[in-house]
Design an enzyme around this catalytic site. Sequence first.
Site, PDB file in Angstrom:
ATOM      1  N   ASP A  53      -7.010   4.493  -4.453  1.00 14.14           N
ATOM      2  CA  ASP A  53      -7.673   4.377  -3.149  1.00 14.14           C
ATOM      3  C   ASP A  53      -8.262   5.775  -2.909  1.00 14.14           C
ATOM      4  O   ASP A  53      -8.472   6.523  -3.879  1.00 14.14           O
ATOM      5  CB  ASP A  53      -6.668   3.961  -2.053  1.00 14.14           C
ATOM      6  CG  ASP A  53      -7.341   3.600  -0.733  1.00 14.14           C
ATOM      7  OD1 ASP A  53      -7.889   2.498  -0.629  1.00 14.14           O
ATOM      8  OD2 ASP A  53      -7.348   4.423   0.212  1.00 14.14           O
TER       9      ASP A  53
ATOM     10  N   LYS B  96       0.871  -1.185   0.000  1.00 12.56           N
ATOM     11  CA  LYS B  96       0.000   0.000   0.000  1.00 12.56           C
ATOM     12  C   LYS B  96       0.901   1.227   0.000  1.00 12.56           C
ATOM     13  O   LYS B  96       2.051   1.165   0.439  1.00 12.56           O
ATOM     14  CB  LYS B  96      -0.879   0.006   1.261  1.00 12.56           C
ATOM     15  CG  LYS B  96      -2.098   0.878   1.163  1.00 12.56           C
ATOM     16  CD  LYS B  96      -3.264   0.192   0.469  1.00 12.56           C
ATOM     17  CE  LYS B  96      -4.404   1.173   0.247  1.00 12.56           C
ATOM     18  NZ  LYS B  96      -5.603   0.508  -0.264  1.00 12.56           N
TER      19      LYS B  96
END
Length: 444
Positions: free
Chosen positions: A165, A125
């Site tokens: 995201d 991430k």
Amino acid sequence: MVTASEIMDRVIKKNPGEAEFHQAVHEVLTSIVPVLDRNHRYAKARVFERIVEPERQIIFRVPWQDDNGEIWVNRGFRVEFNSAIGPYKGGLRFHPTVNLGIIKFLGFEQVFKNALTGLPMGGGKGGSDFNPKGKSDDEVMRFCQSFMTELSRHIGADTDVPAGDIGVGGREIGFMFGQYKRIKNVFEGVLTGKGLNWGGSLVRTEATGYGLIYFLEEMLHPKRKTIEGMTVVSSGSGNASIYAVEKCQQLGAKVVAMSDSNGYVHDPEGINLETVKQIKEVERGRIKEYLKSHPHATFHDDWRGIWSIKMDIALPNATQNEIDKEAAEVLVSNGVIAVAEGANMPSTPEAVQVFHDAGVLFGPAKAANAGGVAVSGLEMAQNSQRVSWPFEEADEKLKNIMSNIHRSASEAAEEYGCPGNLVAGANIAGFIKVADAMLDQGLV
Ligand code: NDP
């Protein structure tokens, strides 16, 4: 043998101040204690201690210039958490609240989520504390180019494949892809969520939201229920929320409220999604503008208040820890029957306990929102074969993946003595897949 509480103490000591990361680790560790007890080889090889330590953490400076020539400096992150079952894979978040602890919690969750999809993807991430809100397209482009100038050293189609995201959608992916190609002189599937005419996959835009509702239908199925005719509330009004609402409406549910960080709109007649798409996807505006064309609806400037509406189904689709114990208690007393998490870790541990105690069907993010990364995995497969699947084919594959995730989580929960507990089941099924791969690969 080291106990679970000793492992947790070490994680807290080694990663001070990273509350969300501690929360995510604690949840997984609690779920897998029976697995560690039954299979001593994991404890002997210290697999859990290795899993909580990212393989690599990259933190970098991102300088950029605004339209007035003023210079700003943000911080960029990429945490490459685990590559036991495939290249690192996970989104980039651009939001002022981003810090290392947030990226680590998201990266850690991603490892197990990706394993659950059945596709060969490791977990990672990244992101930045940059706030795209209110910035011009040119400013966002300059930021993305600066961000990718450093990130490009660390990623690649077979190494690490980021996606979107919060705050990172098609526009940002485009700017970053362009810069990667310019620096590396290679056209490859290094990012997912790409435009359809340059390597993107049909259904990627809809995948997180549609996948969430496919998963929710699987949760309702054993109770002989469907979402048709149900009253639904979906927080947030970004990518995850919009397409969850779209699928709910296609399946005959009535969605009565959506939100953004300024507050929520309640439309008892049913949210008009075309209006929300126009405000959010085209104009990049605020949810309260909904009232201009729908004056019978109401706006409330407390976004957490959205959970006080009476509903059958709650879809937290905004951000972490948005449903706390009090909100969960109100939901239960108002008769909620199911909660499916589109956002990552949107329910606090106390809230999850309230839902479990009340017998509310609960779909944890790791399983329920895996549709986004699943279709990202399908995008990678199409890129490497240089093909493009039609919408129906990609959608059918998404549906199957969500059904398989539900089945693996349910079976793991059953096998380890907590039938119906999809939190435990998803953690156990994801953990075993990654842990076994790590054991096969020696001390890495
Ligand atoms: P977007 O940026 O498209 O939208 C985010 C939405 O949530 C916006 O409406 C935003 O409001 C709201 N929001 C964000 N932070 C807060 C906050 N602190 N308080 C209140 N509202 C907030 O992001 P996504 O829809 O992509 O992401 C939403 C959630 O879904 C995240 O948890 C993400 O990790 C998760 N997710 C997304 C996936 C994807 O494919 N996009 C895949 C899997 C999970 P505002 O505009 O006012 O900030």
